[in-house]
Motif scaffolding. Structure first.
Motif, PDB file in Angstrom:
ATOM      1  N   ALA A 158       0.830  -1.206   0.000  1.00  0.00           N
ATOM      2  CA  ALA A 158       0.000   0.000   0.000  1.00  0.00           C
ATOM      3  C   ALA A 158       0.862   1.252   0.000  1.00  0.00           C
ATOM      4  O   ALA A 158       0.539   2.246  -0.678  1.00  0.00           O
ATOM      5  CB  ALA A 158      -0.929  -0.016   1.213  1.00  0.00           C
ATOM      6  N   SER A 159       1.962   1.223   0.724  1.00  0.00           N
ATOM      7  CA  SER A 159       2.843   2.393   0.775  1.00  0.00           C
ATOM      8  C   SER A 159       3.500   2.671  -0.573  1.00  0.00           C
ATOM      9  O   SER A 159       3.892   3.805  -0.863  1.00  0.00           O
ATOM     10  CB  SER A 159       3.915   2.200   1.848  1.00  0.00           C
ATOM     11  OG  SER A 159       4.859   1.199   1.470  1.00  0.00           O
ATOM     12  N   ARG A 160       3.608   1.623  -1.405  1.00  0.00           N
ATOM     13  CA  ARG A 160       4.176   1.793  -2.755  1.00  0.00           C
ATOM     14  C   ARG A 160       3.097   2.084  -3.794  1.00  0.00           C
ATOM     15  O   ARG A 160       3.395   2.176  -4.980  1.00  0.00           O
ATOM     16  CB  ARG A 160       4.947   0.532  -3.149  1.00  0.00           C
ATOM     17  CG  ARG A 160       6.197   0.279  -2.310  1.00  0.00           C
ATOM     18  CD  ARG A 160       7.041  -0.838  -2.919  1.00  0.00           C
ATOM     19  NE  ARG A 160       6.365  -2.122  -2.848  1.00  0.00           N
ATOM     20  CZ  ARG A 160       6.540  -3.014  -1.881  1.00  0.00           C
ATOM     21  NH1 ARG A 160       7.362  -2.743  -0.871  1.00  0.00           N
ATOM     22  NH2 ARG A 160       5.901  -4.167  -1.885  1.00  0.00           N
ATOM     23  N   GLY A 161       1.852   2.173  -3.355  1.00  0.00           N
ATOM     24  CA  GLY A 161       0.759   2.429  -4.289  1.00  0.00           C
ATOM     25  C   GLY A 161       0.304   1.201  -5.049  1.00  0.00           C
ATOM     26  O   GLY A 161      -0.467   1.308  -5.997  1.00  0.00           O
ATOM     27  N   GLU A 162       0.721   0.008  -4.609  1.00  0.00           N
ATOM     28  CA  GLU A 162       0.347  -1.226  -5.288  1.00  0.00           C
ATOM     29  C   GLU A 162      -0.947  -1.817  -4.753  1.00  0.00           C
ATOM     30  O   GLU A 162      -1.544  -2.695  -5.387  1.00  0.00           O
ATOM     31  CB  GLU A 162       1.447  -2.284  -5.114  1.00  0.00           C
ATOM     32  CG  GLU A 162       2.786  -1.931  -5.717  1.00  0.00           C
ATOM     33  CD  GLU A 162       3.814  -3.004  -5.410  1.00  0.00           C
ATOM     34  OE1 GLU A 162       4.353  -3.591  -6.371  1.00  0.00           O
ATOM     35  OE2 GLU A 162       4.071  -3.274  -4.226  1.00  0.00           O
ATOM     36  N   ALA A 163      -1.342  -1.406  -3.544  1.00  0.00           N
ATOM     37  CA  ALA A 163      -2.522  -1.968  -2.886  1.00  0.00           C
ATOM     38  C   ALA A 163      -3.278  -0.855  -2.180  1.00  0.00           C
ATOM     39  O   ALA A 163      -2.727   0.218  -1.897  1.00  0.00           O
ATOM     40  CB  ALA A 163      -2.110  -3.046  -1.878  1.00  0.00           C
ATOM     41  N   ALA A 164      -4.541  -1.126  -1.905  1.00  0.00           N
ATOM     42  CA  ALA A 164      -5.379  -0.123  -1.236  1.00  0.00           C
ATOM     43  C   ALA A 164      -4.917   0.064   0.211  1.00  0.00           C
ATOM     44  O   ALA A 164      -4.661  -0.919   0.913  1.00  0.00           O
ATOM     45  CB  ALA A 164      -6.835  -0.565  -1.264  1.00  0.00           C
TER      46      ALA A 164
END
Length: 221
Positions: A158-164
């Motif tokens: 999520a912190s990398r923008g890959e997950a919600a």
């Protein structure tokens, strides 16, 4: 028996007392993997039969363990440690892969490890269940470690923008239940699928948790 017998000390046969103790313990655990994980199972095994299978004496058993439950506890931790080592190695190798490929690599490593030997499946998902409050606490504690592992990976994704971005604890706990149930049923022959198909289904479930409908990965800057 209130405690273990004291093992002999000193060097014998070219090995120190510590080396002999490690070897004996390993032989008891190897024998337990066979007897607990196959036939007759934990509940059908005695100290005498385990000692015979390990080619050791009951006296030597009590030098290493107090009860058969202690053996099962040690074996359960060992089996989980093997799986965790496989997963962490897959994590390290898949660090730079896209999320879907990373998750697939990790779950293939886990599934390959725990299903590579049907006895490990039985120890983890069958024999350990309902033995005692102590072992239930241990079983749930190890499950919590898997939940923490998934939460950590999900939060990092999520912190990398890959997950919600969300609190993944509840979802991870439910997902671990799915993993355990599906792999147990697959190993028991109750699921008509290959191991790859079972893993692919688990990966789809996890990706659905990480990337719910209506959410899109962040566009690269």
């Amino acid at each position: 028996m209130t405690g273990r017998l004291r093992p002999p000390t000193g060097r014998y046969g070219g090995k120190t007392a510590t080396e002999r103790q490690i070897e004996r313990r390993g032989r008891f655990l190897d024998a337990a993997l066979q007897l607990f994980g196959d036939a007759p199972g934990y509940r059908g095994t005695t100290v005498a039969s385990l000692s015979e299978a390990a080619a050791l004496s009951t006296r030597q058993f009590y030098e290493e363990f107090r009860t058969l439950e202690d053996v099962l506890a040690a074996l359960h931790l060992q089996v989980n440690d093997w799986a965790e080592e496989a997963v962490l190695a897959a994590f390290a190798e898949a660090t730079d892969l896209p999320l879907a490929e990373r998750v697939t690599a990790i779950f293939r490593a886990y599934a390959g490890n725990v299903t590579g030997d049907p006895r490990r499946i039985r120890i983890t998902f069958v024999e350990i269940v309902g033995v005692s409050p102590r072992l239930e606490e241990q079983r749930l504690a190890r499950r919590a470690r898997w939940v923490e592992l998934i939460c950590a990976e999900a939060t990092a994704a999520a912190s990398r923008g890959e997950a919600a971005p969300r609190d993944y604890r509840l979802a991870a706990t439910a997902f671990i239940g799915s993993v355990n149930g599906l792999l147990h049923d697959w190993s028991a022959g109750w699921v008509e699928a290959t191991l790859d198909e079972a893993v692919d289904e688990l990966v789809r479930q996890l990706l659905g948790i990480l990337r719910p409908a209506g959410w899109s990965p962040a566009a690269p800057e």
